[in-house]
Write a protein that holds these residues in place. Structure first.
Motif, PDB file in Angstrom:
ATOM      1  N   SER A  41       0.433  -0.956   0.079  1.00 22.96           N
ATOM      2  CA  SER A  41      -0.146   0.102   0.268  1.00 22.96           C
ATOM      3  C   SER A  41       0.865   1.234  -0.235  1.00 22.96           C
ATOM      4  N   PRO A  42       0.284   2.318  -0.560  1.00 23.09           N
ATOM      5  CA  PRO A  42       1.135   3.876  -0.464  1.00 23.09           C
ATOM      6  C   PRO A  42       1.884   3.593   0.797  1.00 23.09           C
ATOM      7  N   ARG A  43       0.822   3.433   1.770  1.00 17.31           N
ATOM      8  CA  ARG A  43       1.102   3.676   3.217  1.00 17.31           C
ATOM      9  C   ARG A  43       2.169   3.419   3.751  1.00 17.31           C
ATOM     10  N   THR A  44       2.280   2.027   3.614  1.00 19.33           N
ATOM     11  CA  THR A  44       2.892   1.582   4.083  1.00 19.33           C
ATOM     12  C   THR A  44       4.439   1.656   3.171  1.00 19.33           C
ATOM     13  N   LEU A  45       4.587   2.035   1.898  1.00 19.68           N
ATOM     14  CA  LEU A  45       6.010   2.609   1.396  1.00 19.68           C
ATOM     15  C   LEU A  45       6.344   3.703   2.129  1.00 19.68           C
ATOM     16  N   SER A  46       4.972   4.739   2.585  1.00 20.81           N
ATOM     17  CA  SER A  46       5.206   5.817   2.990  1.00 20.81           C
ATOM     18  C   SER A  46       6.101   5.428   3.642  1.00 20.81           C
ATOM     19  N   ALA A  47       5.509   4.792   5.245  1.00 19.16           N
ATOM     20  CA  ALA A  47       6.124   3.734   6.340  1.00 19.16           C
ATOM     21  C   ALA A  47       8.123   3.728   6.249  1.00 19.16           C
ATOM     22  N   TRP A  48       7.634   2.775   5.111  1.00 18.15           N
ATOM     23  CA  TRP A  48       9.695   2.579   4.294  1.00 18.15           C
ATOM     24  C   TRP A  48      10.537   3.689   4.450  1.00 18.15           C
ATOM     25  N   GLU A  49       9.897   4.391   4.072  1.00 15.54           N
ATOM     26  CA  GLU A  49      11.391   5.687   2.756  1.00 15.54           C
ATOM     27  C   GLU A  49      12.238   5.779   4.461  1.00 15.54           C
ATOM     28  N   SER A  50      11.438   5.742   5.977  1.00 15.44           N
ATOM     29  CA  SER A  50      12.885   5.933   6.400  1.00 15.44           C
ATOM     30  C   SER A  50      13.188   4.678   6.531  1.00 15.44           C
ATOM     31  N   LEU A  51      13.753   3.635   6.522  1.00 12.11           N
ATOM     32  CA  LEU A  51      14.091   2.730   7.503  1.00 12.11           C
ATOM     33  C   LEU A  51      15.241   2.582   6.318  1.00 12.11           C
ATOM     34  N   SER A  52      16.886   1.947   7.040  1.00 18.51           N
ATOM     35  CA  SER A  52      17.480   1.299   6.063  1.00 18.51           C
ATOM     36  C   SER A  52      17.601   0.628   5.178  1.00 18.51           C
ATOM     37  N   TYR A  53      18.418   0.681   4.503  1.00 17.16           N
ATOM     38  CA  TYR A  53      18.632  -0.833   3.497  1.00 17.16           C
ATOM     39  C   TYR A  53      18.513  -2.208   4.389  1.00 17.16           C
ATOM     40  N   PRO A  54      18.953  -2.824   5.831  1.00 19.10           N
ATOM     41  CA  PRO A  54      18.898  -4.493   6.200  1.00 19.10           C
ATOM     42  C   PRO A  54      17.279  -3.467   6.657  1.00 19.10           C
ATOM     43  N   ARG A  55      16.797  -2.924   6.992  1.00 13.99           N
ATOM     44  CA  ARG A  55      15.419  -3.099   7.547  1.00 13.99           C
ATOM     45  C   ARG A  55      14.381  -3.185   6.810  1.00 13.99           C
ATOM     46  N   LEU A  56      14.333  -2.360   5.628  1.00 15.70           N
ATOM     47  CA  LEU A  56      13.526  -2.004   4.810  1.00 15.70           C
ATOM     48  C   LEU A  56      13.727  -3.914   3.954  1.00 15.70           C
TER      49      LEU A  56
END
Length: 94
Positions: A41-56
Motif C-alpha cells: 500500500s502507499p501507506r506502507t511505502l511511506s512508512a518504509w521511506e525512513s528505514l535503513s536498507y537492511p531494515r527495509l
C-alpha cells in the motif's frame, strides 16, 4: 495464514518458505514463486521511506515469511538480515 510457494511449472505441491529454501528447486524442476503476492500500500511505502536498507529488506522479507513460521521467527529473520549486512562492514551499504 502461512505463505505458500508454488513451482512456476505448476507440477509440484505448494511448499512452505522453509521447504522452498531447503529444496532449492521444486520437484518438477521449476523455481518456487509465492502463490500470491500482496500489493504494498502507499501507506506502507511511506512508512518504509525512513528505514535503513537492511531494515527495509527485513520488512520486505516479512511479507513472504509468516509471523508464526516455526522455522524462521521474526527474531530469527532480524538476526539473519543483520548478519548478512554486517559482513559488508558498513551500515550504509546499499
Amino acid at each position: 495464514p502461512a505463505m505458500k510457494f508454488v513451482s512456476v511449472l505448476g507440477g509440484a505441491e505448494p511448499a512452505s518458505f522453509s521447504e522452498a529454501v531447503l529444496n532449492g528447486w521444486a520437484p518438477d524442476g521449476g523455481m518456487y514463486w509465492p502463490a500470491a503476492v500482496e500489493p504494498v500500500s502507499p501507506r506502507t511505502l511511506s512508512a518504509w521511506e525512513s528505514l535503513s536498507y537492511p531494515r527495509l529488506c527485513e520488512e520486505v522479507l516479512k511479507r513472504f515469511i509468516a509471523a508464526d513460521d516455526p522455522d524462521v521467527t521474526p527474531l530469527d529473520l532480524a538476526g539473519i538480515v543483520s548478519a548478512a549486512f554486517s559482513s559488508f562492514g558498513d551500515a550504509e551499504v546499499v
